[in-house]
Design an enzyme around this catalytic site. Structure first.
Site, mmCIF file in Angstrom:
data_model
loop_
_atom_site.group_PDB
_atom_site.id
_atom_site.type_symbol
_atom_site.label_atom_id
_atom_site.label_comp_id
_atom_site.label_asym_id
_atom_site.label_seq_id
_atom_site.Cartn_x
_atom_site.Cartn_y
_atom_site.Cartn_z
ATOM 1 N N HIS A 144 0.818 -1.139 -0.040
ATOM 2 C CA HIS A 144 -0.134 0.168 0.035
ATOM 3 C C HIS A 144 0.979 1.427 0.064
ATOM 4 O O HIS A 144 0.516 2.090 -0.675
ATOM 5 C CB HIS A 144 -0.931 0.016 1.113
ATOM 6 C CG HIS A 144 -2.088 -1.095 0.938
ATOM 7 N ND1 HIS A 144 -2.958 -1.141 -0.232
ATOM 8 C CD2 HIS A 144 -2.376 -2.077 1.702
ATOM 9 C CE1 HIS A 144 -3.766 -2.025 0.078
ATOM 10 N NE2 HIS A 144 -3.208 -2.663 1.115
ATOM 11 N N HIS B 51 10.295 48.471 -5.846
ATOM 12 C CA HIS B 51 10.658 46.950 -5.786
ATOM 13 C C HIS B 51 11.350 46.537 -7.030
ATOM 14 O O HIS B 51 10.469 45.778 -7.651
ATOM 15 C CB HIS B 51 9.195 46.375 -5.315
ATOM 16 C CG HIS B 51 9.559 44.983 -4.458
ATOM 17 N ND1 HIS B 51 9.677 43.811 -5.338
ATOM 18 C CD2 HIS B 51 9.571 44.698 -3.323
ATOM 19 C CE1 HIS B 51 9.951 42.853 -4.475
ATOM 20 N NE2 HIS B 51 9.916 43.411 -3.145
HETATM 21 ZN ZN LIG Z 1 -6.284 -5.948 -0.191
#
Ligand SMILES: [Zn+2]
Length: 440
Positions: free
Chosen positions: A266, A345
């Site tokens: 995973h 600036h």
């Molecule tokens: Zn699974």
């Protein structure tokens, strides 16, 4: 050959089933509901106050230990990979997955109950084309645990997977295209398998109350324990492919590419999903038209000023190029040497102040919020800015494209938007802004 004009699909009608949740062992019922175009998949916690929803997207990934957990705020849904694999592989682009617990029913540990459920609900074609992620060049992720995932260009979605247990026991290999028919026949019924040494501590801590030999195959040494015999000689690698499909569903687009996976898990799957989502965000940012179209669902300067109270020299939006769905907007601002801030600036070295880019993001996000709220009687106040980064200087002559995506809106009073500015195909600044609304 893939058909680019494929349409998005949702389920034809609401359908549901009940079962046991893996971690708590309690009864849970799950229902699939139809959802409109571009909705994607969302989980809905029917058991909580206000029935909060969680978008299926990589930004909502919380943990990947043993199973995939999504969350928004304090709300969580666990072990979502099997239902997501079935929805993705069976061709459901838009749906609400309603549950009365924090986890779907584990069923028999495979995606088969979800395939049956989707078939019960049926599929309905919708009026917009599907969104794809086309792999253009090889991409890969590698983990310290030995997982390797490589993604190669392909006209179809294919997975070639090698699975191997401790000491390379139960090494298995399978390569297949993933279509709904192949998924249903070859992948969906492959069950979760666990190694006894991994689950024994969890059983002792009572963390998998719903786990049993009815919803998982347990491997102990050389022995394979389960209530029912193996459904395929190579059932393990098939289940690994199932998990890859479920985890890659977090990309939110159908993938055209070939996943070559070695010992996937995973964590590695999710990391690949993250890489793809990031690449997709980069491509979307780059896809800004070089010629700025007029009309076409955008807003011209006049229309912008009817919504925003800001005026020269503080109006940082020239024109809105367009809206995408309900929660995305792209606007443009031409930066000329006549901008008042360049005078100081810096003298002789004009650079656009970063805070002015943040102001531009805030104004563009406000335009989106007012469009959603359909009122101009309130004014949005900027409350916070997180993760602000300035990556490249913005100079006179630059055309700055400002993108904002609404990520959260709580009631009518609070909203969050992810924003970035692009010049010459490169992100120059980004940040997440929060707003509150007050009556004018
Ligand atoms: Zn699974």
């Amino acid at each position: 050959m893939a058909i680019t004009s494929e349409l998005q699909h949702t389920v034809g009608k609401t359908a549901g089933f009940s079962g046991t949740s893996l971690h708590t062992g309690e009864k849970v019922s799950l229902k699939l509901h139809p959802a409109p175009v571009d909705h994607g998949i969302k989980f809905k916690r029917k058991d909580l106050q206000d029935e909060p929803t969680i978008d299926v997207k990589i930004d909502n990934l919380k943990t990947v230990e043993r199973a995939t957990t999504l969350g928004e705020g304090a709300v969580r849904v666990h072990t979502v990979e099997h239902v997501l694999a079935a929805l993705s592989a069976m061709g459901v682009d838009n749906a609400i997955v309603e549950m009365d617990a924090n986890e779907p029913p584990i069923g028999d540990g495979s995606a088969q109950p979800y395939v049956d459920l989707i078939k019960k609900a049926g599929l309905t074609a919708q009026e917009q084309p599907r969104k794809f992620f086309d792999v253009r060049e090889p991409m890969h992720v590698e983990s310290k645990t030995g997982a390797l995932l490589v993604l190669l260009p392909d006209d179809t979605f294919r997975i070639s997977c090698t699975q191997a247990g401790p000491n390379n026991r139960f090494a298995q290999f399978l390569s297949t295209e993933i279509t709904s028919a192949i998924f249903e026949r070859e992948i969906a019924s492959a069950r979760t398998f666990v190694y006894y040494e991994d689950v024994q501590p969890l059983m002792e801590k009572n963390l998998i109350k719903g786990g049993s030999l009815e919803n998982a195959i347990v491997v102990r040494g050389e022995a394979v324990l389960s209530k029912e015999p193996l459904r395929f000689a190579d059932e393990f690698v098939r289940h690994k492919i199932l998990d890859i499909i479920g985890d890659l569903a977090l990309v939110g687009r159908r993938i055209r590419g070939h996943v070559v996976a070695v010992k996937p898990g995973h964590a590695a799957n999710a990391e690949l999903a993250r890489v793809l989502a990031r690449e997709q965000a980069r491509r979307s940012a780059m896809s800004t038209p070089r010629a700025v179209p007029l009309g076409d669902g955008g807003l011209d300067t006049d229309e912008v000023m009817k919504i925003l109270p800001h005026r020269y020299p503080f109006l940082m939006v020239d024109r809105v190029i367009g809206f995408e769905g309900e929660n995305k907007i792209t606007a443009v601002k031409s930066i000329t040497i006549n901008e008042p801030f360049f005078q100081g600036h810096f003298p002789g070295h004009p650079v656009m102040p970063g805070v002015m880019q943040v102001e531009a993001m805030a104004q563009v996000a406000s335009l989106l919020l007012f469009k959603l709220a359909k009122t101009t009687s309130r004014i949005g106040y900027f409350m916070s800015a997180d993760g602000v980064k300035f990556r490249k200087p913005v100079l006179p002559g630059d055309t700055m494209f400002i993108h904002a995506e609404l990520t959260k809106s709580r009631g009518e009073r609070l909203a969050k938007a992810k924003c970035h500015c692009v010049v010459n195909d490169a992100v120059v600044s980004e940040g997440e802004l929060m707003f509150t609304f007050l009556d004018k």
